[in-house]
Enzyme design. Sequence first.
Site, PDB file in Angstrom:
ATOM      1  N   MET A  80       0.818  -1.204   0.000  1.00  0.00           N
ATOM      2  CA  MET A  80       0.000   0.000   0.000  1.00  0.00           C
ATOM      3  C   MET A  80       0.862   1.269   0.000  1.00  0.00           C
ATOM      4  O   MET A  80       0.583   2.226  -0.709  1.00  0.00           O
ATOM      5  CB  MET A  80      -0.922  -0.060   1.233  1.00  0.00           C
ATOM      6  CG  MET A  80      -1.950   1.025   1.280  1.00  0.00           C
ATOM      7  SD  MET A  80      -3.149   0.643   2.563  1.00  0.00           S
ATOM      8  CE  MET A  80      -3.790   2.271   2.881  1.00  0.00           C
ATOM      9  N   HIS A 180     -10.857  -1.324   3.206  1.00  0.00           N
ATOM     10  CA  HIS A 180     -11.315  -2.528   2.495  1.00  0.00           C
ATOM     11  C   HIS A 180     -11.801  -3.599   3.468  1.00  0.00           C
ATOM     12  O   HIS A 180     -11.281  -3.722   4.580  1.00  0.00           O
ATOM     13  CB  HIS A 180     -10.197  -3.106   1.630  1.00  0.00           C
ATOM     14  CG  HIS A 180      -8.835  -3.080   2.272  1.00  0.00           C
ATOM     15  ND1 HIS A 180      -8.473  -3.887   3.307  1.00  0.00           N
ATOM     16  CD2 HIS A 180      -7.758  -2.298   2.004  1.00  0.00           C
ATOM     17  CE1 HIS A 180      -7.232  -3.643   3.654  1.00  0.00           C
ATOM     18  NE2 HIS A 180      -6.766  -2.670   2.892  1.00  0.00           N
ATOM     19  N   TYR A 627     -23.461 -43.015  -9.174  1.00  0.00           N
ATOM     20  CA  TYR A 627     -24.213 -42.162 -10.096  1.00  0.00           C
ATOM     21  C   TYR A 627     -25.376 -42.942 -10.722  1.00  0.00           C
ATOM     22  O   TYR A 627     -25.346 -44.153 -10.787  1.00  0.00           O
ATOM     23  CB  TYR A 627     -23.432 -41.710 -11.326  1.00  0.00           C
ATOM     24  CG  TYR A 627     -21.924 -41.643 -11.324  1.00  0.00           C
ATOM     25  CD1 TYR A 627     -21.122 -42.743 -11.105  1.00  0.00           C
ATOM     26  CD2 TYR A 627     -21.309 -40.439 -11.642  1.00  0.00           C
ATOM     27  CE1 TYR A 627     -19.752 -42.647 -11.163  1.00  0.00           C
ATOM     28  CE2 TYR A 627     -19.935 -40.342 -11.717  1.00  0.00           C
ATOM     29  CZ  TYR A 627     -19.156 -41.442 -11.468  1.00  0.00           C
ATOM     30  OH  TYR A 627     -17.808 -41.340 -11.526  1.00  0.00           O
ATOM     31  N   HIS A 707     -20.838 -34.228 -16.882  1.00  0.00           N
ATOM     32  CA  HIS A 707     -21.079 -35.074 -18.057  1.00  0.00           C
ATOM     33  C   HIS A 707     -22.253 -34.548 -18.884  1.00  0.00           C
ATOM     34  O   HIS A 707     -23.033 -35.316 -19.433  1.00  0.00           O
ATOM     35  CB  HIS A 707     -21.365 -36.518 -17.616  1.00  0.00           C
ATOM     36  CG  HIS A 707     -20.211 -37.175 -16.944  1.00  0.00           C
ATOM     37  ND1 HIS A 707     -20.312 -38.301 -16.154  1.00  0.00           N
ATOM     38  CD2 HIS A 707     -18.890 -36.863 -16.947  1.00  0.00           C
ATOM     39  CE1 HIS A 707     -19.128 -38.641 -15.697  1.00  0.00           C
ATOM     40  NE2 HIS A 707     -18.246 -37.780 -16.164  1.00  0.00           N
ATOM     41  N   ASN A 745     -18.957 -42.634 -18.156  1.00  0.00           N
ATOM     42  CA  ASN A 745     -18.377 -41.305 -18.381  1.00  0.00           C
ATOM     43  C   ASN A 745     -18.248 -41.153 -19.900  1.00  0.00           C
ATOM     44  O   ASN A 745     -17.769 -42.062 -20.578  1.00  0.00           O
ATOM     45  CB  ASN A 745     -17.022 -41.225 -17.692  1.00  0.00           C
ATOM     46  CG  ASN A 745     -17.082 -41.815 -16.299  1.00  0.00           C
ATOM     47  OD1 ASN A 745     -17.349 -42.997 -16.152  1.00  0.00           O
ATOM     48  ND2 ASN A 745     -16.862 -41.023 -15.292  1.00  0.00           N
TER      49      ASN A 745
HETATM   50  N1  6FA Z   1     -15.623 -37.898 -19.423  1.00  0.00           N
HETATM   51  C1  6FA Z   1     -15.159 -39.161 -19.461  1.00  0.00           C
HETATM   52  O1  6FA Z   1     -15.495 -39.916 -20.363  1.00  0.00           O
HETATM   53  N2  6FA Z   1     -14.301 -39.612 -18.495  1.00  0.00           N
HETATM   54  C2  6FA Z   1     -13.924 -38.840 -17.438  1.00  0.00           C
HETATM   55  O2  6FA Z   1     -13.144 -39.285 -16.589  1.00  0.00           O
HETATM   56  C3  6FA Z   1     -14.431 -37.527 -17.358  1.00  0.00           C
HETATM   57  N3  6FA Z   1     -14.092 -36.713 -16.334  1.00  0.00           N
HETATM   58  C4  6FA Z   1     -14.446 -35.391 -16.403  1.00  0.00           C
HETATM   59  C5  6FA Z   1     -13.949 -34.494 -15.424  1.00  0.00           C
HETATM   60  O3  6FA Z   1     -13.255 -34.979 -14.418  1.00  0.00           O
HETATM   61  C6  6FA Z   1     -14.210 -33.121 -15.549  1.00  0.00           C
HETATM   62  C7  6FA Z   1     -13.688 -32.189 -14.503  1.00  0.00           C
HETATM   63  C8  6FA Z   1     -14.937 -32.637 -16.655  1.00  0.00           C
HETATM   64  C9  6FA Z   1     -15.194 -31.153 -16.852  1.00  0.00           C
HETATM   65  C10 6FA Z   1     -15.451 -33.518 -17.611  1.00  0.00           C
HETATM   66  C11 6FA Z   1     -15.217 -34.890 -17.478  1.00  0.00           C
HETATM   67  N4  6FA Z   1     -15.678 -35.778 -18.423  1.00  0.00           N
HETATM   68  C12 6FA Z   1     -15.259 -37.075 -18.425  1.00  0.00           C
HETATM   69  C13 6FA Z   1     -16.604 -35.334 -19.474  1.00  0.00           C
HETATM   70  C14 6FA Z   1     -15.941 -35.100 -20.823  1.00  0.00           C
HETATM   71  O4  6FA Z   1     -14.669 -34.514 -20.690  1.00  0.00           O
HETATM   72  C15 6FA Z   1     -16.877 -34.218 -21.625  1.00  0.00           C
HETATM   73  O5  6FA Z   1     -18.122 -34.870 -21.722  1.00  0.00           O
HETATM   74  C16 6FA Z   1     -16.352 -33.961 -23.024  1.00  0.00           C
HETATM   75  O6  6FA Z   1     -15.069 -33.369 -22.993  1.00  0.00           O
HETATM   76  C17 6FA Z   1     -17.307 -33.060 -23.794  1.00  0.00           C
HETATM   77  O7  6FA Z   1     -16.841 -32.965 -25.115  1.00  0.00           O
HETATM   78  P1  6FA Z   1     -17.320 -31.827 -26.126  1.00  0.00           P
HETATM   79  O8  6FA Z   1     -16.621 -32.049 -27.417  1.00  0.00           O
HETATM   80  O9  6FA Z   1     -18.786 -31.800 -26.137  1.00  0.00           O
HETATM   81  O10 6FA Z   1     -16.884 -30.442 -25.469  1.00  0.00           O
HETATM   82  P2  6FA Z   1     -15.660 -29.913 -24.634  1.00  0.00           P
HETATM   83  O11 6FA Z   1     -16.222 -29.022 -23.598  1.00  0.00           O
HETATM   84  O12 6FA Z   1     -14.747 -30.990 -24.221  1.00  0.00           O
HETATM   85  O13 6FA Z   1     -14.847 -29.020 -25.705  1.00  0.00           O
HETATM   86  C18 6FA Z   1     -15.319 -27.812 -26.189  1.00  0.00           C
HETATM   87  C19 6FA Z   1     -14.129 -27.041 -26.738  1.00  0.00           C
HETATM   88  O14 6FA Z   1     -14.607 -25.900 -27.428  1.00  0.00           O
HETATM   89  C20 6FA Z   1     -13.174 -26.543 -25.666  1.00  0.00           C
HETATM   90  O15 6FA Z   1     -11.857 -26.821 -26.066  1.00  0.00           O
HETATM   91  C21 6FA Z   1     -13.444 -25.040 -25.619  1.00  0.00           C
HETATM   92  O16 6FA Z   1     -12.305 -24.295 -25.255  1.00  0.00           O
HETATM   93  C22 6FA Z   1     -13.861 -24.760 -27.042  1.00  0.00           C
HETATM   94  N5  6FA Z   1     -14.757 -23.616 -27.191  1.00  0.00           N
HETATM   95  C23 6FA Z   1     -15.878 -23.368 -26.483  1.00  0.00           C
HETATM   96  N6  6FA Z   1     -16.455 -22.238 -26.914  1.00  0.00           N
HETATM   97  C24 6FA Z   1     -15.694 -21.768 -27.934  1.00  0.00           C
HETATM   98  C25 6FA Z   1     -15.784 -20.624 -28.778  1.00  0.00           C
HETATM   99  N7  6FA Z   1     -16.792 -19.767 -28.661  1.00  0.00           N
HETATM  100  N8  6FA Z   1     -14.818 -20.425 -29.709  1.00  0.00           N
HETATM  101  C26 6FA Z   1     -13.787 -21.311 -29.822  1.00  0.00           C
HETATM  102  N9  6FA Z   1     -13.654 -22.411 -29.033  1.00  0.00           N
HETATM  103  C27 6FA Z   1     -14.598 -22.638 -28.112  1.00  0.00           C
END
Ligand code: 6FA
Length: 768
Positions: A80, A180, A627, A707, A745
């Site tokens: 500060m 603050h 689940y 998911h 998953n």
């Molecule tokens: N799924 C599994 O099968 N096994 C797992 O162990 C599992 N674990 C997790 C997990 O621990 C977490 C924390 C999360 C968040 C998900 C998990 N899932 C698991 C689920 C799985 O990862 C998702 O179901 C899967 O990735 C979904 O696939 P999609 O193709 O539908 O979509 P994503 O969200 O993966 O990818 C979207 C992409 O688009 C991202 O790279 C993002 O940056 C990009 N994007 C979004 N908006 C955009 C924009 N306006 N312009 C450009 N890029 C954009």
Amino acid sequence: MLRRLALGVLPFLGSVLAQAGGAYVDPDNGITFYGYTEPAHGVTYGFVFPPLGSTSNEFIGEIVAPIAGAWAGVSPGGSMINNLLLVAWPNAGKIVRSARYTTSYVLPTAMSGPILTDLPSSKVNATHWKWVYRCQNCVTWATDSGTNSIPVGDFGVPAWAYSSAPVDTPSNPQSTFVEHTDFGFFGLDYSAAHVSDAQYQIWASGGSGTGTVPPTGTPTTTPTGPTSTVPAIPYDYIVVGSGPGGLVTTDRLTEAGKKVILIERGGPSLGFTGGNYQPDWEKGTNLTKFDTPGLFETMFSDSNSFWWCKDITVFAGCLLGGGTAINGGLWWLPPDLDFSTSYGWPSSWVNHNPYTAKLKARLPGTDIPSTDGKRYLMQSADVTAQLLKSSNYVNITINDNTNYKDHVYGYSTFGFLGGKRAGPIATYYKSAIARKNLVYKPNTMVLNVVRDGSQITGVKTNDNVIGGNGIIPLTAKGRVILSAGSFGTPRILFRSGIGPTDMINLVKADSVAGPLLPPQAQWLNLPVGYNVSDNPSINLVFTHPSVDAYDNWANVWTAPRPADAKQYIKDQSGVLAHASPRLNFWRAYSGSDQKTRWLQGTARPGAASITTKYAYNASQIMTITVYLSTGVTSRGRIGIDAALKAYPIVNPWFTDPVDKAVLLQGINDLVANIPKVSGLTMITPDNTTTVKAYVDAYDPASMNSNHWVGSCSINHVVDQNTKVIGTNNLFVVDASIIPSMPMGNPQASIMSMAEQAVAKILALAGGA
Ligand code: 6FA
């Protein structure tokens, strides 16, 4: 994968250096800031500087705060006294701000020297206020005893201050205010927070993206900066988003010789893609946090969590690979039910086997992820197997028997290769990026598709260097494929005038997105965001004397067990070649509505949270997450708020009470056999809480399994060729088109779906 805390309640780590900031792109202005979102109040503080060695003595900064933040301030120098202090608050829809200074711990007053210029993306809306500013004469300043400065070539520790109490005279930039209500520090590598002079000048003069000065909203002072454009090249296919849907699609389109651009809003992930975020113990290797399965649990405890999408309220990965770059890696090849007409698929989709076979050929999955062929840290699996055997479950290799999902258990299976995360990145992306007909454009956000009625002519990005307006065009027969995920794709559709009217009206009210909407006569009223499901999941925490809780994964980033780290570095074998899950199981239940629902379980060492009256041995804890998967009937809704942040408007868990009853039944059946496993104690819930009371009181935000599917369901938003209904050439290929919960998953199911979708798109007449 597992129940996790919501982003807003990520743990606040004690040490300043643990709270290190990093780079992020502000989607409103396309500026790459280096900063930090402090988790206590959700305020972001960002900075970016001209090149190191520049004599310009200035920087660009921003403060983005929830509307509850009455005022917020930052000291880039870190304390500060004798420092540049920047403070701001909203008033009557505008930002009021000042640079202040003090030589003792009293209310700072106006600082002479700094010239503040508000940049056009500063705004106040219903949920947030944002001050984006240029601060000249702000890197070095005079003090009573000489000069003081921001350590622009070094690591710094900026300080932040926050108050929930309004200032005394909000319209007056020099208003007095009381101390603050909270403050803190974060680490920031200022030496990385620099951009080229040309880029800096564009941003400093109010330009957005990596490009030109926008036509409106010019800053209150207007130094002229250079402008630049690159030609807007048309593509046969524009794929938006590099998650599993986007990567499979991109690979198959480029394989077919199409001219493709893949646009991803985030940066690299695995080491081979240019990622370099790694713990100290991996320094000198090409391994990163994202490569290393054993670092999965640290995705949720790391304060520098640049991989999460900051404009989505639940966990979503915003980097190359999307969710598959940061998830638990569980890999379940789809059973036939995942594509059955009874769960919403058109009959043309039922034969998924050729597509699943193509997927399996690229990535079979493994239940022995360590490269030495051994399984590690298996005590939680052994204990859970004992529990399940007493309920007549049988042990199988899950992916060898994909349709067998009743009373079965097996070792957790991962989409890993060679002891490292693979998923679609080390497979489909790897082959696609080697092709000359692919342009990969990371760190670029697609805002909306550009429509001429039902014809899509291109996409509008936040990179205004392209064509001077950020628009990437399509060739005459070109197509856009949205693969931005269950939250990202609906938002792009809303911003393109496609979806329910209430959502498009929110876009219309936004000063930046509204003018980009097509005329109202062209809006397409589709149920985008409805029919959403996600697995409701409940965590049960146990102790057993045989279990090694692996220090609850708390030390794997900073101080892993030395032998394990050494072994992993040597040949990607050992404990750290596994993500945390160790065993999975399924059982079918018939509900009171005569519908079948499948129960899934995952066992792992450690626990995300414990609520118990028992004294317990923390080194012996393990979790079973239970689940509901296929057959779940509850549905929710995804949408955006006034700040265009994507969120679940209606949570999709237990909207149908039969779902809850079945999950409760499943948990009761499981825990009934605890006495048959010697030494096994359930500590959450403990014996002062019934399972029913535990489930009844379960925080809905913690029931999320990450998911999400269904927000652009096939047959409702897209047709059987995945084309958005009412458009000529706009497609969706991601989790959002899946009409109901897959069995496990979902990433492998999504990728099988994408294999089938891209085959249908390529076969569909009329395309490039
Ligand atoms: N799924 C599994 O099968 N096994 C797992 O162990 C599992 N674990 C997790 C997990 O621990 C977490 C924390 C999360 C968040 C998900 C998990 N899932 C698991 C689920 C799985 O990862 C998702 O179901 C899967 O990735 C979904 O696939 P999609 O193709 O539908 O979509 P994503 O969200 O993966 O990818 C979207 C992409 O688009 C991202 O790279 C993002 O940056 C990009 N994007 C979004 N908006 C955009 C924009 N306006 N312009 C450009 N890029 C954009």
